[in-house]
Design an enzyme around this catalytic site. Structure first.
Site, mmCIF file in Angstrom:
data_model
loop_
_atom_site.group_PDB
_atom_site.id
_atom_site.type_symbol
_atom_site.label_atom_id
_atom_site.label_comp_id
_atom_site.label_asym_id
_atom_site.label_seq_id
_atom_site.Cartn_x
_atom_site.Cartn_y
_atom_site.Cartn_z
ATOM 1 N N SER A 191 27.261 39.673 45.523
ATOM 2 C CA SER A 191 26.834 39.788 44.176
ATOM 3 C C SER A 191 26.333 38.640 43.355
ATOM 4 O O SER A 191 24.878 38.164 43.922
ATOM 5 C CB SER A 191 28.189 39.989 43.502
ATOM 6 O OG SER A 191 27.909 40.623 41.879
ATOM 7 N N ASP B 70 27.376 46.930 43.981
ATOM 8 C CA ASP B 70 27.732 45.708 44.196
ATOM 9 C C ASP B 70 28.467 44.781 45.458
ATOM 10 O O ASP B 70 29.002 46.209 45.822
ATOM 11 C CB ASP B 70 28.550 45.379 43.207
ATOM 12 C CG ASP B 70 28.676 43.694 42.829
ATOM 13 O OD1 ASP B 70 28.616 43.186 43.841
ATOM 14 O OD2 ASP B 70 28.735 43.535 41.741
#
Length: 294
Positions: A45, A170
Site C-alpha cells: 500500500s 490494496d
C-alpha cells in the site's frame, strides 16, 4: 554509485497506512541521508510508494509524495470519486504524476541502477491470493507504477486495477495484513528493519459493519472475507514482529505518536507529520546502525 549495504540477511519492510506515510517517509529520507541501502526492500500500500522512492534514492520525492503533493489540483476529491476515478485519483497519482516533466517525476535510471531486490504486494479480488511483484515484473516505469498503484488501491474509495488480465486492490488485505514480513522470510531473510505506521500500543478492531461489506462486495466475496478478517491477521503480524524484536532479530521503527489519519489532505498537517517522523528517525539512527552492524 557506491552502496553501503546492510547485513546480508537484513530486509527493510514498509507498512502501509495511506497518508500516515507522511510520517514514515521521514525514515526513507533518514536512511538515504546516511547512505544506508538495503539488499531487499518490501512494501504494501503506501509502503509500496516508500519502497519505490527509497529504491530511486530520491529523498525529495519521498517527502513530497505524502506532503505537498496532496495540494495538487488533480490529487482527487469527491468529484473524481463520483466520476469513478477514486477519492484519491489513483491513475493520476501513480501512473501520470511520476512521468518525466510531471510533478513527481520518478528517477527511473537510479531505480534501475540500484542492485537491491524488492517486492510490492497486491490482493487478487477473485482468488483472494496475495501477489508479490518484483524486478522481473517491472521492466519499464509504467509497469512499476501500475503495481504501486494496485498495491495502494483502497477498496471502495479507489477503483480496482487490472494487470495482465487479473484485478487487484490494496495489498494490506493480504497475508500479513499490511506489513510484508512473510515474503521476506520466504526468501530467506531472518533479520528485519521494519517501518510501522501505528503506535506501539495500537490494536486493530474488527469491522463494525460486516453486512455492508458482504453486500457491497457480493460479487467479490474474497474481498469481503479479507476485509472482515484483516484485523486478526494484522494483530497476529504485529505480535510476530514484537517477538522478533524481543529476540534481537528485528528493529522496529514505531511512531511515537501518529498525528494524521490515512485520508488526511491538509498539507500543513502532513508536513508536520513528516518532520516528526524525520526527527524520530534521526534520533534513532545510532541504534538502527548498531542493529545493522554499521
Amino acid at each position: 554509485m557506491p552502496y553501503t549495504t546492510l547485513l546480508q540477511q537484513t530486509a527493510l519492510l514498509f507498512e502501509g497506512g495511506g497518508m500516515r506515510a507522511s510520517y514514515t517517509s521521514g525514515m526513507v529520507v533518514a536512511l538515504l541521508e546516511e547512505d544506508i541501502h538495503a539488499p531487499f526492500v518490501a512494501g504494501i500500500s503506501a509502503g509500496a510508494s516508500n519502497t519505490a522512492n527509497y529504491l530511486s534514492l530520491d529523498a525529495p520525492r519521498a517527502r513530497a509524495s505524502f506532503t505537498d503533493f496532496a495540494a495538487d489540483p488533480d490529487f482527487g476529491d469527491w468529484r473524481t470519486f463520483l466520476r469513478g476515478k477514486g477519492l484519491f485519483h489513483a491513475e493520476y497519482i501513480y501512473e501520470r504524476a511520476g512521468l518525466p516533466g510531471m510533478p513527481l517525476a520518478y528517477d527511473w535510471n537510479a531505480f534501475q541502477q540500484n542492485p537491491a531486490d524488492f517486492r510490492i504486494g497486491g490482493f487478487d479480488i477473485h482468488s483472494g491470493a496475495t501477489v508479490w511483484w518484483g524486478r522481473n515484473d517491472a521492466p519499464e516505469l509504467p509497469d512499476l507504477m501500475r503495481r504501486v498503484r494496485a498495491s495502494s488501491t483502497m477498496p471502495i474509495v479507489m477503483p480496482p486495477v487490472n494487470i495482465d488480465g487479473r484485478t487487484y486492490v490494496d495489498g494490506a488485505l493480504g497475508t500479513d495484513g499490511g506489513v510484508p514480513i512473510s515474503v521476506a522470510q520466504g526468501l530467506g531473510y531472518d533479520r528485519f528493519l521494519v517501518v510501522l505506521t501505528r503506535e506501539r500500543e495500537y490494536r486493530k478492531e474488527p469491522e463494525k459493519f460486516p453486512t455492508f461489506y458482504r453486500t457491497y462486495f457480493r460479487k467479490y466475496p474474497a474481498v469481503a472475507d479479507a476485509l472482515l478478517t484483516r484485523w486478526w491477521r494484522y494483530n497476529q503480524t504485529r505480535e510476530k514482529l514484537f517477538e522478533l524484536e524481543a529476540e534481537g532479530n528485528a528493529y522496529l521503527f514505531v511512531p511515537e505518536v501518529m498525528p494524521v489519519a490515512n485520508g488526511e489532505r491538509n498539507v500543513a498537517k502532513l508536513n508536520a507529520a513528516h518532520r516528526c517522523g524525520l526527527e524520530q528517525a534521526r534520533r534513532e539512527m545510532p541504534a538502527i546502525k548498531e542493529f545493522l552492524g554499521l
